[in-house]
Scaffold this active site. Structure first.
Site, mmCIF file in Angstrom:
data_model
loop_
_atom_site.group_PDB
_atom_site.id
_atom_site.type_symbol
_atom_site.label_atom_id
_atom_site.label_comp_id
_atom_site.label_asym_id
_atom_site.label_seq_id
_atom_site.Cartn_x
_atom_site.Cartn_y
_atom_site.Cartn_z
ATOM 1 C CD GLU A 117 -3.616 -1.383 2.447
ATOM 2 O OE1 GLU A 117 -2.363 -1.951 3.749
ATOM 3 O OE2 GLU A 117 -3.917 -1.234 2.606
ATOM 4 C CD GLU A 137 -4.029 -6.017 3.655
ATOM 5 O OE1 GLU A 137 -3.345 -7.012 3.165
ATOM 6 O OE2 GLU A 137 -3.416 -4.619 3.778
#
Ligand SMILES: C[C@H](O)CC(=O)SCCNC(=O)CCNC(=O)[C@H](O)C(C)(C)COP(=O)(O)OP(=O)(O)OC[C@H]1O[C@@H](n2cnc3c(N)ncnc32)[C@H](O)[C@@H]1OP(=O)(O)O
Length: 704
Positions: A117, A137
């Protein structure tokens, strides 16, 4: 408590700051690391010796993602949770992605979760083929929390990003490159250096884009789409082709429905429609071949027209009254051509060829060979009448007899001949070899063949024609006479000359009415004014300002002093001295300055200057001088430089609404006099709610 990891920053001599994430064993992103990343970034953005940024991870790993070991601390409240969105929006989006300096992620080894990210918030990504990139995640019962759900689909597409997230499936650098997530693949040894170069290349591209933006703003400050185009190009460079394509697609969609697009489409079709003339081009006539053209008068207009003609390969015979004038005319033509050579628009060879098409004459002997004559002598009715009588005598009977008069009634010019059917107006706009409009004026006698012939000539010399009926000022000048008129009126009532000009240029005009009057010259302005006064006395405002200035040898740009002073080449500077003349003009007009006028906004000023133009355009249409409203749009754009992105005066008027325009004009007529009196066409359309440009039920009166 000791910090859990940090970032290190090193600035190279190349101006690239390399920020390295250091938090062994996997460079996980603890809150400490993230805050340190923020600090390093802030420092890099502030430092003058830093042009670009590279983000990487220590020891051959970019980052294993958010520090899982601190989850427990967050759950137990041992460490304080940053406010929602602080890392994702404040740090990664505003600070990293929104930075004025470009950043590139150099990725090797792990690049997972928050690590990927962070890299996606950078402007480009370079990786090794074996690096591991993913958003795992969901394995931990959470979802990506630093922008991954938003940025990954834009980079790799929906299907692939869903797979990567829902199955927590990482991909290798190789595949990431194919998908567009990574911009370039290199070996681990070249990684950081390649990323540095990449970052510097983005800087250079940004400089070029910055310059392009400045140019676009200078050319048309009111236009958004050239800037959007540059933004979209930049997005592709900075964030990769997929992100660029998305931005392009969205921007395109938005612009498609913009007023600018609608106006420019209208101009596109209207421009093509000007050469479809009822009663002329619908009769099946073919244009006759024009092999030789004669031009009478080698002044500013005549030499400009001759230049336009020879540039389009028409042999031209230029006639003047004596050797001196003839040579001066030829010199002007040479200067026109030379300026094109200087600007790189024409080769020396082309220059020679164009000039070889020009010959001079003092008498009418060679006029028996010409197919088209364009008279461009001074605006003197008697002189023109004599010339047309001579032309009838010396030219072949098929020869078209055109006049470049800008105001005089054609029937008057041809009064002493029996050739009314081949007399036509060919009204060029100065400088004739540059301005794109050609106003073709036909009287009730002009033959359709002659109109068709002239339309063809217009096309060959690359002019946009509009065919109009005969009257003082025809369509274009009539429509724009009120532009200067209302400006002069409002100056007498207390408005500032330069404020009016500024409001008009901000609106998109190439120059305001006063700068324009300087350019045209006060002599011409007064002569035209007289013609209007004679023909339309009720709507001429008799300002004394220009005559007063002329008495003092101020007559516009040519005399280096008009409403502006011209010390440098063509550079117009406001001149405080004009206040003396203005005060004199005001006292002669016997008006008291209106305090309310001083408070007006630019929008109000533009309305005051242009609503009278719309009013006159309505009259021109109503009298059948113009065939259709869109012809007047084209005339305003090509003849006066009305901004095309506003669609021309009539379309712009309709965007405001007849009712509003009528209301304003009626109010000003009460306050400032008959100059503003709305015409019946405007009044009727305002009352019935019909657009100004909608054709009338009983279209086109018998004027044409
Ligand atoms: C907001 C954000 O979107 C949220 C997130 O980023 S959530 C985190 C997303 N990241 C992950 O899920 C990655 C989790 N880690 C892994 O899958 C694996 O550890 C790995 C693929 C990175 C490496 O695997 P492998 O080579 O087998 O080594 P492994 O023994 O698992 O890990 C090495 C050490 O790093 C630690 N570690 C790995 N990932 C970590 C992480 N994200 N945070 C903290 N420590 C981590 C391990 O606990 C281990 O520590 P130890 O030596 O003290 O036992």
């Amino acid at each position: 408590m000791a910090a859990k990891g940090a970032t290190e920053m090193e600035v190279g001599g190349d101006g690239v700051a390399v920020i390295t994430i250091c938090n062994p064993p996997v460079n996980s992103l603890s809150i400490d690391v993230l805050l340190s990343l923020k600090e390093s970034y802030e420092e890099a953005l502030q430092r003058k010796d830093v042009k670009a940024i590279v983000v990487t991870g220590k020891g051959g790993k970019f980052s294993g993602g958010f520090d899982i070991s601190s989850f427990g601390d967050l759950h137990s409240g041992k460490i304080e949770q940053p406010k929602v969105g602080y890392i994702s929006i404040d740090i990664l989006t505003e600070l990293l992605e929104g930075a004025t300096k470009p950043s590139v992620a150099a990725i090797d080894g792990l690049c997972l979760g928050g690590g990927l990210e962070v890299s996606m918030a950078c402007h480009a990504r370079i990786s090794t083929p074996t690096a591991q990139l993913g958003l795992p995640e969901l394995q931990l019962g959470i979802i990506p929390g630093f922008g991954g759900t938003q940025r990954l689909p834009r980079l790799v597409g929906l299907t692939k990003s869903l797979e990567m997230m829902l199955l927590s499936k990482p991909i290798k650098g190789e595949e990431a490159h194919q998908l567009g997530l990574v911009d370039s693949l290199v070996s681990p040894n070249d990684l950081v250096n390649t990323a540095r170069r990449w970052a510097l290349d983005i800087c250079e591209a940004r400089e070029i884009l910055k310059f392009a933006r400045a140019q676009a703003r200078k050319q048309a400050a009111n236009l958004e789409h050239p800037l959007i185009c540059i933004d979209v190009i930049e997005e592709g460079i900075v964030s990769g082709p997929r992100a660029g394509l998305w931005k392009e697609a969205n921007a395109f969609q938005g612009l498609l429905f913009s007023d600018t697009c609608k106006s420019l489409l209208h101009v596109f079709f209207s421009q093509r429609a000007t050469s479809k003339v009822p009663g002329a081009t619908d009769l099946g006539l073919m244009p006759r071949k024009i092999t030789k053209v004669a031009i009478l008068g080698g002044g500013l207009m005549g030499s400009g027209i001759a230049t336009a003609m020879i540039l389009s390969n028409y042999p031209v015979l230029l006639k003047e009254v004596n050797e001196k004038f003839l040579n001066a005319g030829i010199d002007r033509i040479k200067a026109n051509l030379q300026s094109r050579v200087r600007k790189g628009k024409m080769t020396e060879e082309r220059y020679g060829k164009a000039l070889s098409l020009l010959s001079g004459a003092l008498g009418y002997e060679k006029f028996k060979e010409v197919d088209l004559v364009i008279e461009a002598v001074i605006e003197n009715v008697k002189l023109k009448q004599q010339i047309f009588a001579d032309l009838e005598k010396y030219c072949p009977s098929h020869c078209i007899l055109a006049t470049n008069t800008s105001t005089i009634d054609l029937n008057l010019i041809g009064e002493k001949t029996k050739s009314q059917d081949r007399i036509v107006g060919a009204h060029f706009f100065s400088p004739a070899h540059v301005m794109p409009l050609l106003e073709i004026v036909r009287t009730q006698h002009t033959s359709a063949q002659v109109v068709v012939d002239l339309l063809d000539v217009g096309k060959r010399i690359k002019k946009t024609p509009i065919v109009v009926g005969n009257c003082t000022g025809f369509a274009v000048n009539r429509m724009f006479f009120p532009y200067t008129q209302s400006a002069l009126l409002f100056v007498d009532y207390g408005m500032d000359v330069y404020k009016i000009d500024r409001a008009c240029t901000k609106f998109g005009m190439p120059m305001g009415p006063f700068r324009l009057a300087d350019l045209v010259g006060f002599g011409v302005a007064v002569a035209t004014g007289m013609q209007y006064l004679e023909n339309f006395p009720e709507r001429v405002y008799k300002s004394m300002l220009i005559p007063i200035m002329m008495e003092d040898k101020r007559s516009g740009e040519a005399s280096r002093k008009g409403f502006y002073k011209y010390e440098d080449k063509r550079k117009a500077t406001p001149d405080p001295e004009i206040m003396t003349y203005i005060q004199k003009s005001r006292s002669m007009a016997g008006v008291t300055p209106d305090a309310e006028l001083m408070k007006l906004s630019d929008k109000d000023i533009v309305e005051m200057v242009f609503f009278p133009v719309i009013n006159e355009a309505c009259r021109v249409l109503d009298e059948g001088i113009a065939v259709k409203a869109s012809d007047l749009d084209i005339a305003s754009i090509f003849g006066m430089g009305f901004p095309p992105y506003r669609g021309g005066v009539m379309l712009w008027g309709d965007s405001i609404g007849a009712k509003y325009i009528h209301g304003k004009l009626a109010e000003w007529a009460k306050r400032y006099g008959s100059f503003f009196e709305p015409c019946s066409y405007l009044a009727e359309r305002a009352a019935k709610g019909i657009p100004l440009s909608a054709p009338a039920a009983s279209q086109v009166k018998a004027r044409l």
